[in-house]
Design a protein around this motif. Structure first.
Motif, PDB file in Angstrom:
ATOM      1  N   GLY A  99       0.805  -1.204   0.000  1.00  0.00           N
ATOM      2  CA  GLY A  99       0.000   0.000   0.000  1.00  0.00           C
ATOM      3  C   GLY A  99       0.843   1.261   0.000  1.00  0.00           C
ATOM      4  O   GLY A  99       0.542   2.226  -0.713  1.00  0.00           O
ATOM      5  N   VAL A 100       1.903   1.268   0.808  1.00  0.00           N
ATOM      6  CA  VAL A 100       2.788   2.432   0.830  1.00  0.00           C
ATOM      7  C   VAL A 100       3.421   2.624  -0.545  1.00  0.00           C
ATOM      8  O   VAL A 100       3.469   3.737  -1.078  1.00  0.00           O
ATOM      9  CB  VAL A 100       3.870   2.272   1.916  1.00  0.00           C
ATOM     10  N   ALA A 101       3.899   1.525  -1.136  1.00  0.00           N
ATOM     11  CA  ALA A 101       4.542   1.615  -2.452  1.00  0.00           C
ATOM     12  C   ALA A 101       3.573   2.150  -3.501  1.00  0.00           C
ATOM     13  O   ALA A 101       3.902   3.087  -4.248  1.00  0.00           O
ATOM     14  CB  ALA A 101       5.077   0.245  -2.864  1.00  0.00           C
ATOM     15  N   TRP A 102       2.376   1.588  -3.558  1.00  0.00           N
ATOM     16  CA  TRP A 102       1.401   2.019  -4.571  1.00  0.00           C
ATOM     17  C   TRP A 102       1.025   3.486  -4.374  1.00  0.00           C
ATOM     18  O   TRP A 102       0.874   4.228  -5.344  1.00  0.00           O
ATOM     19  CB  TRP A 102       0.162   1.140  -4.510  1.00  0.00           C
ATOM     20  N   SER A 103       0.887   3.900  -3.118  1.00  0.00           N
ATOM     21  CA  SER A 103       0.499   5.289  -2.863  1.00  0.00           C
ATOM     22  C   SER A 103       1.587   6.265  -3.294  1.00  0.00           C
ATOM     23  O   SER A 103       1.304   7.448  -3.519  1.00  0.00           O
ATOM     24  CB  SER A 103       0.183   5.487  -1.377  1.00  0.00           C
ATOM     25  N   LEU A 104       2.816   5.761  -3.423  1.00  0.00           N
ATOM     26  CA  LEU A 104       3.937   6.597  -3.872  1.00  0.00           C
ATOM     27  C   LEU A 104       4.296   6.348  -5.337  1.00  0.00           C
ATOM     28  O   LEU A 104       5.318   6.827  -5.824  1.00  0.00           O
ATOM     29  CB  LEU A 104       5.162   6.331  -2.985  1.00  0.00           C
ATOM     30  N   GLY A 105       3.452   5.591  -6.026  1.00  0.00           N
ATOM     31  CA  GLY A 105       3.684   5.360  -7.451  1.00  0.00           C
ATOM     32  C   GLY A 105       4.747   4.326  -7.747  1.00  0.00           C
ATOM     33  O   GLY A 105       5.361   4.352  -8.815  1.00  0.00           O
ATOM     34  N   ARG A 106       4.941   3.382  -6.814  1.00  0.00           N
ATOM     35  CA  ARG A 106       5.944   2.335  -6.993  1.00  0.00           C
ATOM     36  C   ARG A 106       5.275   0.969  -7.005  1.00  0.00           C
ATOM     37  O   ARG A 106       4.224   0.782  -6.389  1.00  0.00           O
ATOM     38  CB  ARG A 106       6.965   2.360  -5.840  1.00  0.00           C
ATOM     39  N   PRO A 107       5.901  -0.031  -7.651  1.00  0.00           N
ATOM     40  CA  PRO A 107       5.385  -1.397  -7.533  1.00  0.00           C
ATOM     41  C   PRO A 107       5.758  -1.985  -6.178  1.00  0.00           C
ATOM     42  O   PRO A 107       6.688  -1.497  -5.514  1.00  0.00           O
ATOM     43  CB  PRO A 107       6.107  -2.141  -8.659  1.00  0.00           C
ATOM     44  N   ASP A 108       5.057  -2.995  -5.753  1.00  0.00           N
ATOM     45  CA  ASP A 108       5.402  -3.697  -4.521  1.00  0.00           C
ATOM     46  C   ASP A 108       6.653  -4.544  -4.764  1.00  0.00           C
ATOM     47  O   ASP A 108       6.968  -4.905  -5.888  1.00  0.00           O
ATOM     48  CB  ASP A 108       4.237  -4.595  -4.096  1.00  0.00           C
ATOM     49  N   GLY A 109       7.361  -4.862  -3.698  1.00  0.00           N
ATOM     50  CA  GLY A 109       8.488  -5.771  -3.815  1.00  0.00           C
ATOM     51  C   GLY A 109       9.842  -5.091  -3.711  1.00  0.00           C
ATOM     52  O   GLY A 109      10.648  -5.134  -4.640  1.00  0.00           O
ATOM     53  N   ASN A 110      10.086  -4.417  -2.570  1.00  0.00           N
ATOM     54  CA  ASN A 110      11.383  -3.794  -2.298  1.00  0.00           C
ATOM     55  C   ASN A 110      11.747  -2.680  -3.278  1.00  0.00           C
ATOM     56  O   ASN A 110      12.931  -2.398  -3.490  1.00  0.00           O
ATOM     57  CB  ASN A 110      12.491  -4.860  -2.263  1.00  0.00           C
ATOM     58  N   ALA A 111      10.757  -2.043  -3.864  1.00  0.00           N
ATOM     59  CA  ALA A 111      11.021  -0.912  -4.755  1.00  0.00           C
ATOM     60  C   ALA A 111      11.105   0.400  -3.984  1.00  0.00           C
ATOM     61  O   ALA A 111      11.629   1.388  -4.489  1.00  0.00           O
ATOM     62  CB  ALA A 111       9.937  -0.811  -5.832  1.00  0.00           C
ATOM     63  N   LEU A 112      10.585   0.416  -2.760  1.00  0.00           N
ATOM     64  CA  LEU A 112      10.703   1.597  -1.920  1.00  0.00           C
ATOM     65  C   LEU A 112      12.152   1.776  -1.474  1.00  0.00           C
ATOM     66  O   LEU A 112      12.891   0.809  -1.297  1.00  0.00           O
ATOM     67  CB  LEU A 112       9.836   1.454  -0.673  1.00  0.00           C
ATOM     68  N   THR A 113      12.539   3.001  -1.236  1.00  0.00           N
ATOM     69  CA  THR A 113      13.818   3.245  -0.579  1.00  0.00           C
ATOM     70  C   THR A 113      13.601   3.197   0.932  1.00  0.00           C
ATOM     71  O   THR A 113      12.466   3.310   1.426  1.00  0.00           O
ATOM     72  CB  THR A 113      14.398   4.611  -0.950  1.00  0.00           C
ATOM     73  N   ARG A 114      14.686   3.046   1.662  1.00  0.00           N
ATOM     74  CA  ARG A 114      14.573   3.062   3.112  1.00  0.00           C
ATOM     75  C   ARG A 114      13.966   4.387   3.579  1.00  0.00           C
ATOM     76  O   ARG A 114      13.075   4.398   4.433  1.00  0.00           O
ATOM     77  CB  ARG A 114      15.939   2.856   3.761  1.00  0.00           C
TER      78      ARG A 114
END
Length: 275
Positions: A54-69
């Motif tokens: 959910g955090v990733a999608w809300s930031l325009g990223r795919p799920d699966g470790n695509a977020l930065t720390r």
């Protein structure tokens, strides 16, 4: 809420204790932003869990470790700052390539306001993941806050185990992870009551399962010995389904019934106005 050091340690103890009621599992409807967290808290939640998807999608990223720390920590801080109940954070694989970096992530999550964390093995070897858990435990212990480490194993989500040995492979990994410092074991993908019961019996730690439409009821899961029940990304997926239905109805029918069950503007706004 931004806790004092004393309150923060108390919140961690409170969160840990929520896993020990034999009659009622810890129920988590996962949040992805401040508003979803406040809505869930206001509905009666005793704790808030984040969903990395959910955090990733809300930031325009795919799920699966695509977020930065940094992105993940910022989301945790916003959510923890919006609620007055303990927060447990989904840290995916730990946002680092080494156990040391995972330990740094855990310390950052605690600084952001989390008193619990999820780490997942994914495609890692059990030994490599155990090293990450050991580093996570050590990093948490150095803060003096007894955070709850929930180790997620993806065996039932299509991991390397033979389908006939899913339960035994999960139990073997669970024992390894608990020995490395995990406090609980999260097994998404298991929905069969017999398999859940077998895992409860085989794992010497609180068992967390993920649920959605068609899953066994909370009462059934409690009777099987499940300690923690999570909705995972199902809440945000349902919210996005409303957005999709509303948009299609608007363009295709020119009507607006899909938003008929929406929360009142004042109800949502009031959740923040009272703080």
């Amino acid at each position: 809420m931004h806790f004092t050091t004393t309150d923060f340690a108390a919140a961690a103890r409170t969160f840990r204790a929520l896993h020990t009621d034999p009659k009622r599992p810890l129920l988590l409807a996962n949040a992805w932003d401040s508003a979803s967290a406040r809505i869930i808290e206001n509905a009666g939640a005793s704790a808030i869990a984040t969903t990395s998807a959910g955090v990733a999608w809300s930031l325009g990223r795919p799920d699966g470790n695509a977020l930065t720390r940094d992105e993940s920590m910022a989301a945790i801080a916003r959510i923890a700052g919006a609620v007055s109940v303990p927060v447990t954070a989904d840290l995916e694989s730990g946002y680092g390539t080494t156990p040391t970096e995972v330990g740094e992530t855990v310390r950052a999550a605690i600084d952001a306001g989390a008193v619990g964390i999820n780490l997942e093995d994914g495609t890692q070897s059990p030994d490599d993941f155990a090293d990450r858990l050991t580093a996570a435990r050590a990093a948490a212990d150095r803060t003096g806050v007894s955070i709850f480490i929930n180790a997620r194993t993806d065996v039932f989500l299509g991991g390397p185990a033979d389908p006939e040995h899913l339960e035994s492979e999960t139990a073997t990994r669970a024992a390894r992870y608990v020995g490395a410092g995990a406090d609980g074991i999260f097994v998404p993908g298991v929905t069969n009551a017999a398999a859940i019961s077998a895992l409860v019996a085989a794992i010497d730690a609180p068992l967390n399962v993920m649920v959605g439409a068609g899953s066994p009821s909370v009462a059934t899961l409690a009777s099987l010995g499940v300690a923690r029940v999570s909705l995972g990304s199902n809440v945000i997926q349902a919210a996005y389904a409303v957005a999709q239905r509303a948009a299609r109805e608007l363009w295709e029918q020119g009507t607006y019934e899909s938003v008929g069950g929406a929360l009142e503007y004042g109800e949502i706004d009031g959740l923040f106005a009272q703080r």
